[in-house]
Design an enzyme around this catalytic site. Sequence first.
Site, mmCIF file in Angstrom:
data_model
loop_
_atom_site.group_PDB
_atom_site.id
_atom_site.type_symbol
_atom_site.label_atom_id
_atom_site.label_comp_id
_atom_site.label_asym_id
_atom_site.label_seq_id
_atom_site.Cartn_x
_atom_site.Cartn_y
_atom_site.Cartn_z
ATOM 1 N N GLU A 4 6.657 -14.223 -12.905
ATOM 2 C CA GLU A 4 5.941 -12.971 -12.645
ATOM 3 C C GLU A 4 5.506 -12.258 -13.921
ATOM 4 O OE1 GLU A 4 8.335 -10.507 -10.075
ATOM 5 O OE2 GLU A 4 10.010 -10.466 -11.455
ATOM 6 N N ASN A 33 -1.417 0.730 6.389
ATOM 7 C CA ASN A 33 -0.397 -0.111 5.751
ATOM 8 C C ASN A 33 0.117 -1.097 6.798
ATOM 9 O OD1 ASN A 33 2.907 0.601 4.298
ATOM 10 N ND2 ASN A 33 1.669 -1.224 4.245
ATOM 11 N N GLY A 34 -0.006 -2.376 6.504
ATOM 12 C CA GLY A 34 0.516 -3.371 7.439
ATOM 13 C C GLY A 34 -0.497 -4.455 7.712
ATOM 14 N N GLU A 53 17.082 -16.247 -11.538
ATOM 15 C CA GLU A 53 16.506 -14.978 -11.987
ATOM 16 C C GLU A 53 15.575 -15.214 -13.183
ATOM 17 O OE1 GLU A 53 16.011 -12.142 -10.989
ATOM 18 O OE2 GLU A 53 15.996 -10.697 -12.625
ATOM 19 N N HIS A 104 18.392 -35.918 -8.667
ATOM 20 C CA HIS A 104 17.868 -36.065 -7.300
ATOM 21 C C HIS A 104 16.374 -35.779 -7.262
ATOM 22 C CE1 HIS A 104 21.834 -36.662 -5.548
ATOM 23 N NE2 HIS A 104 22.252 -35.784 -6.447
ATOM 24 N N CYS A 151 0.750 -1.234 0.000
ATOM 25 C CA CYS A 151 0.000 0.000 0.000
ATOM 26 C C CYS A 151 0.786 1.293 0.000
ATOM 27 C CB CYS A 151 -0.963 0.004 1.169
ATOM 28 S SG CYS A 151 -0.625 1.133 2.450
ATOM 29 N N ARG A 194 3.593 0.615 -4.894
ATOM 30 C CA ARG A 194 3.457 -0.098 -3.620
ATOM 31 C C ARG A 194 2.236 -1.020 -3.586
ATOM 32 N NH1 ARG A 194 6.720 2.692 0.121
ATOM 33 N NH2 ARG A 194 5.723 1.596 1.807
ATOM 34 N N TRP A 213 -2.684 -3.057 -1.523
ATOM 35 C CA TRP A 213 -2.205 -4.391 -1.889
ATOM 36 C C TRP A 213 -2.786 -5.303 -0.818
ATOM 37 C CZ3 TRP A 213 0.450 -8.543 0.002
ATOM 38 C CH2 TRP A 213 0.862 -9.492 -0.945
ATOM 39 N N LYS A 268 5.619 -3.496 -6.357
ATOM 40 C CA LYS A 268 7.057 -3.299 -6.568
ATOM 41 C C LYS A 268 7.820 -3.413 -5.260
ATOM 42 C CE LYS A 268 10.573 -2.040 -9.153
ATOM 43 N NZ LYS A 268 11.098 -3.131 -9.972
ATOM 44 N N LYS A 321 11.449 -14.254 -13.589
ATOM 45 C CA LYS A 321 10.878 -13.434 -14.666
ATOM 46 C C LYS A 321 9.760 -14.199 -15.374
ATOM 47 C CE LYS A 321 12.629 -10.927 -13.158
ATOM 48 N NZ LYS A 321 13.128 -9.853 -12.360
HETATM 49 N N1 GLU Z 1 -3.994 -5.269 5.731
HETATM 50 C C1 GLU Z 1 -4.610 -4.200 4.999
HETATM 51 C C2 GLU Z 1 -5.546 -4.725 3.915
HETATM 52 O O1 GLU Z 1 -5.497 -5.867 3.534
HETATM 53 C C3 GLU Z 1 -3.616 -3.226 4.425
HETATM 54 C C4 GLU Z 1 -2.795 -3.823 3.355
HETATM 55 C C5 GLU Z 1 -1.842 -2.821 2.764
HETATM 56 O O2 GLU Z 1 -0.827 -2.525 3.446
HETATM 57 O O3 GLU Z 1 -2.101 -2.404 1.610
HETATM 58 O O4 GLU Z 1 -6.349 -3.979 3.445
#
Ligand code: GLU
Length: 601
Positions: free
Chosen positions: A485, A108-109, A478, A501, A2, A28, A82, A596, A482
């Site tokens: 993603e 965010n978090g 690498e 193996h 985010c 973000r 995100w 990103k 690519k």
């Molecule tokens: N955990 C929050 C959500 O899922 C914030 C995610 C974020 O940092 O964008 O909405």
Amino acid sequence: MCGIFGYVGKRTDAAEIVFGGLKTLEYRGYDSWGIAVKNQEAGSKNLGTLTAEKEIGKLPDKLPQSSSLPAHSTLAIGHTRWATHGGVTVENAHPHLDCHKHIAVVHNGIIENFLELKEELIKQGHKFHSETDTEVVPHLIEEEMKDSKKGFATAVRDAFNKLKGMNAIVVAYAPSREIIAAKNGSPLAVGIGENELFIASDAAGISKYTKHVLFLADNHMVILGDHLKLLKLPDGKEVSPEITKLTWHFENAEKGKYPHFFIKEIHEEPRVIKNIALNGVPNAKKFANLIEEAFGTFLIACGSAAYAAIGATYLFSKIAKKHVNFSVGSEFKYIEDFVKTKTLVIPISQSGESIDVIEPTTKAKLEKKAKIASIVNVLGSTLYRLSDVNFLLESGQEKAVPATKSFSAMIAAVFLIAYTLAGRAKEGQQLLLQAADNIQDMLKDAYIKNITRVTQRLKTSEHIYIIGRGLSYTAALEATLKLKEAAYIHAEAFPGGELKHGFIALIEKGTPCIVFAPNDETYEEIVSNAQEVKARGAYIIGIGPKNNEVFDDFLPTEDIGEATILPQVAIAHLLGYYLSLARGIKDPDKPRNLAKSVTVK
Ligand code: GLU
């Protein structure tokens, strides 16, 4: 992960300012976005209400004409998401509101204890509309404010103190002319202009308005209104802010003649490598001295950068005869007991904001008193500020989510450090310059035809296996990233020796297998590995300076010693880009589900 952007001040187009700020933060996260604006009459009279608007998908180029957000306002907060908790829906997009729609929160978090908080809030009668962890915050603040002795700021403080995990929140409250933010993990920068204040996940979006910035430290809260007030958490004691004057120049890269940033940034690889060859020696010397003096060196990184770090372990061993340890950022905490005061920690990160790298680096610095020497691309980023010494990659802003030029820059940097450690800096510089020239040749039409011939062959494959030995195993890793993603193809990399193996069991008639075969001590053995998979029906694409009858198709590189890794990697990047086009992927710059910079755990 985010992006957060907020504005309060003298200007009256707060929604536009916040929208523009979010555009700079889209790297973000880009699954949905939203803005909350304070409703005001033309004379700035506060109407005591908020209007919020949320949309799924990427931000459009401009704030839509149809937007219901008030065009006239002096306060707004916004978010580009995100998703971590709850799918990509309008309800789950931020801002989230309390029951009375007076409190708006962007976050965010990850709130680790959100379920228990939510349960309690539901018992208290709060109604929830989303599946997110974030939504507990406006309701918690609302609950705190039921205590008539608590104002907006105290309520935010007490609510934030109840959250577990690494979080940053920014809050607007309809009757107030203030924005309040608090954090204990994700980055927040406050911009201090004349009669106006900004808050954002990074300083780049703010820098066009003001160069005076406060980087909010963990466990701090800030009140942005007529003035800025900084408080320490959990008690809320006022402390004086340390304002930094930005001297950095933030560029805003444009696509120019290229259809996508992805291919534009591959075209920049020769310039980026040359720049490190010509100007990187002073930094390489600093790092070489630190490695010499250290009691143990740890490289920590994630994603593409982790592969650059694995490459570094081969290069340091082979060229400089030095042992260095490597750990993926998120795994470092399980092996960090080795870290001591004299340990050197080298985090490698494009953005300098990767939480999985920042968290262990911070711990190594603060708790173990280790020395931190970062290899980063973004000036002024959290890692950059955290470090005792930096090797700035100077590859310029990288906008496509799949890393390309920043990865080549990381390889070039560790390559030069290894050669400098061995007392052979000049030779290292020469090899890098040759690698840059070789990549330049690969970007011409004649070579791209080879690439597109191969991507036509690969575009319908469900699985692609990629092998290399020694340093070339890094190129294989690498390349798989690519392909995953950029082209959404399942790809796996193995050191050639691992073939028997296990994964040889997966080879069927026609299974594509890419083989990195440089002209070094790995050549004979990797070609034997190619024979083994070919005998089981695999279709072999060889990459290296020498063709071989076992290869069904062949993408040549020059032979540049250890620096052959760089053209190998450029081929991996080109395969990723052209495969994404061949598979009809609409926007190769923004693959699904990714961001990103990974700022949540
Ligand atoms: N955990 C929050 C959500 O899922 C914030 C995610 C974020 O940092 O964008 O909405």
